[in-house]
Each structure stands twice: as C-alpha cells, then as structure tokens.
Motif scaffolding. Structure first.
Motif, PDB file in Angstrom:
ATOM      1  N   THR A 105       7.800   1.390 -16.829  1.00 42.62           N
ATOM      2  CA  THR A 105       7.671   1.996 -15.501  1.00 42.62           C
ATOM      3  C   THR A 105       6.463   1.424 -14.777  1.00 42.62           C
ATOM      4  O   THR A 105       6.550   1.017 -13.614  1.00 42.62           O
ATOM      5  N   ARG A 106       5.346   1.369 -15.471  1.00 45.69           N
ATOM      6  CA  ARG A 106       4.119   0.828 -14.874  1.00 45.69           C
ATOM      7  C   ARG A 106       4.335  -0.613 -14.436  1.00 45.69           C
ATOM      8  O   ARG A 106       3.918  -1.013 -13.351  1.00 45.69           O
ATOM      9  N   ALA A 107       5.004  -1.396 -15.270  1.00 48.31           N
ATOM     10  CA  ALA A 107       5.262  -2.804 -14.943  1.00 48.31           C
ATOM     11  C   ALA A 107       6.137  -2.931 -13.697  1.00 48.31           C
ATOM     12  O   ALA A 107       5.898  -3.784 -12.842  1.00 48.31           O
ATOM     13  N   ALA A 108       7.150  -2.080 -13.568  1.00 45.67           N
ATOM     14  CA  ALA A 108       8.037  -2.132 -12.405  1.00 45.67           C
ATOM     15  C   ALA A 108       7.289  -1.767 -11.123  1.00 45.67           C
ATOM     16  O   ALA A 108       7.463  -2.420 -10.086  1.00 45.67           O
ATOM     17  N   TYR A 109       6.453  -0.735 -11.176  1.00 42.31           N
ATOM     18  CA  TYR A 109       5.646  -0.373 -10.004  1.00 42.31           C
ATOM     19  C   TYR A 109       4.652  -1.485  -9.678  1.00 42.31           C
ATOM     20  O   TYR A 109       4.351  -1.729  -8.507  1.00 42.31           O
ATOM     21  N   GLN A 110       4.169  -2.201 -10.689  1.00 41.01           N
ATOM     22  CA  GLN A 110       3.259  -3.319 -10.453  1.00 41.01           C
ATOM     23  C   GLN A 110       3.981  -4.446  -9.729  1.00 41.01           C
ATOM     24  O   GLN A 110       3.418  -5.083  -8.841  1.00 41.01           O
TER      25      GLN A 110
ATOM     26  N   LEU B  57      11.990  -5.830 -12.424  1.00 38.76           N
ATOM     27  CA  LEU B  57      11.458  -6.690 -13.483  1.00 38.76           C
ATOM     28  C   LEU B  57      12.201  -8.019 -13.555  1.00 38.76           C
ATOM     29  O   LEU B  57      11.586  -9.067 -13.791  1.00 38.76           O
ATOM     30  N   GLU B  58      13.499  -7.999 -13.313  1.00 40.81           N
ATOM     31  CA  GLU B  58      14.274  -9.242 -13.266  1.00 40.81           C
ATOM     32  C   GLU B  58      13.830 -10.099 -12.080  1.00 40.81           C
ATOM     33  O   GLU B  58      13.693 -11.321 -12.192  1.00 40.81           O
ATOM     34  N   ALA B  59      13.585  -9.439 -10.943  1.00 39.79           N
ATOM     35  CA  ALA B  59      13.116 -10.163  -9.757  1.00 39.79           C
ATOM     36  C   ALA B  59      11.780 -10.850 -10.046  1.00 39.79           C
ATOM     37  O   ALA B  59      11.570 -11.993  -9.638  1.00 39.79           O
TER      38      ALA B  59
ATOM     39  N   ALA C 272       0.827  -1.204   0.000  1.00 34.86           N
ATOM     40  CA  ALA C 272       0.000   0.000   0.000  1.00 34.86           C
ATOM     41  C   ALA C 272       0.864   1.259   0.000  1.00 34.86           C
ATOM     42  O   ALA C 272       0.431   2.304  -0.472  1.00 34.86           O
ATOM     43  N   SER C 273       2.091   1.165   0.497  1.00 33.25           N
ATOM     44  CA  SER C 273       2.966   2.335   0.548  1.00 33.25           C
ATOM     45  C   SER C 273       3.695   2.566  -0.783  1.00 33.25           C
ATOM     46  O   SER C 273       4.397   3.548  -0.938  1.00 33.25           O
ATOM     47  N   VAL C 274       3.487   1.672  -1.739  1.00 37.68           N
ATOM     48  CA  VAL C 274       4.079   1.821  -3.068  1.00 37.68           C
ATOM     49  C   VAL C 274       3.127   2.650  -3.921  1.00 37.68           C
ATOM     50  O   VAL C 274       1.907   2.497  -3.831  1.00 37.68           O
ATOM     51  N   LEU C 275       3.679   3.527  -4.752  1.00 37.99           N
ATOM     52  CA  LEU C 275       2.819   4.334  -5.624  1.00 37.99           C
ATOM     53  C   LEU C 275       2.059   3.442  -6.600  1.00 37.99           C
ATOM     54  O   LEU C 275       2.562   2.399  -7.029  1.00 37.99           O
TER      55      LEU C 275
END
Length: 100
Positions: free
Chosen positions: A20-25, A72-74, A7-10
């Motif tokens: 960028t969207r994929a990394a935040y996901q 994304l690698e993770a 929840a603390s992640v944008l």
C-alpha cells in the motif's frame, strides 16, 4: 503543476502495509502517469474517480489491490523507459477484462 497534483495524494507514511505504501508513493512520484491511466476496479463508475491517480487521493487505494497493482505496474513500466501511451496500452491489455 506536478507538485500540486502529487500534493493532493495521501502521504505514503499513513500506511503500514508495504505494498500500500509503495502504491501511494508511486502516486506521489509519477502522478502525470497515473492521471492518464484508467482504473478497472469499478471506482470510476462507483466513486466518480477520473483515473487511477484518484484512487490515492483518499483511502480507496488502501483497500483495493487492483488500484495498487495498476500503480505498481505503471511504475515498473515507467522505470523501463516506456512512454505514457505505451504504459496505457499495457495496462489496458492487462486489466480491461476485470472491468465491472
């Protein structure tokens, strides 16, 4: 506890760039993995980030390709069934040479 951390992640919906969207996901989906990974872009020293998850609690991850690449690698390794320890080793082996 995972819900609180993610929840603390944008929100990924704040970003129009697909990567960028994929990394935040990833940060939303597997925060327990990213919080165990170092970041090698210099943010841990410069901004006091404690791990890769911190990069996605603000807009730092929006402008940092390395932070995105690590997340994304993770995700890829996690989806392949690797343990967090194996993911840590793989990320360190791949990115430690970039550490400032």
């Amino acid at each position: 506890t995972v819900a609180v951390k993610s929840a603390s992640v944008l929100s990924p919906s704040l970003f129009t760039d697909e990567k960028t969207r994929a990394a935040y996901q990833v940060a939303k989906d597997i925060p327990e993995v990213l919080e165990r990974l170092p970041c090698f872009c210099g943010c841990m020293t410069s901004f006091g980030h404690q791990n890769n998850l911190f990069c996605f609690k603000d807009r730092h991850g929006d402008g940092c390709t390395m932070c995105q690449d690590i997340a994304l690698e993770a995700r890829k390794l996690h989806d392949q069934g690797m343990s967090i320890a194996q993911i840590q080793n793989s990320i360190k082996a791949r990115y430690a040479r970039f550490q400032p």
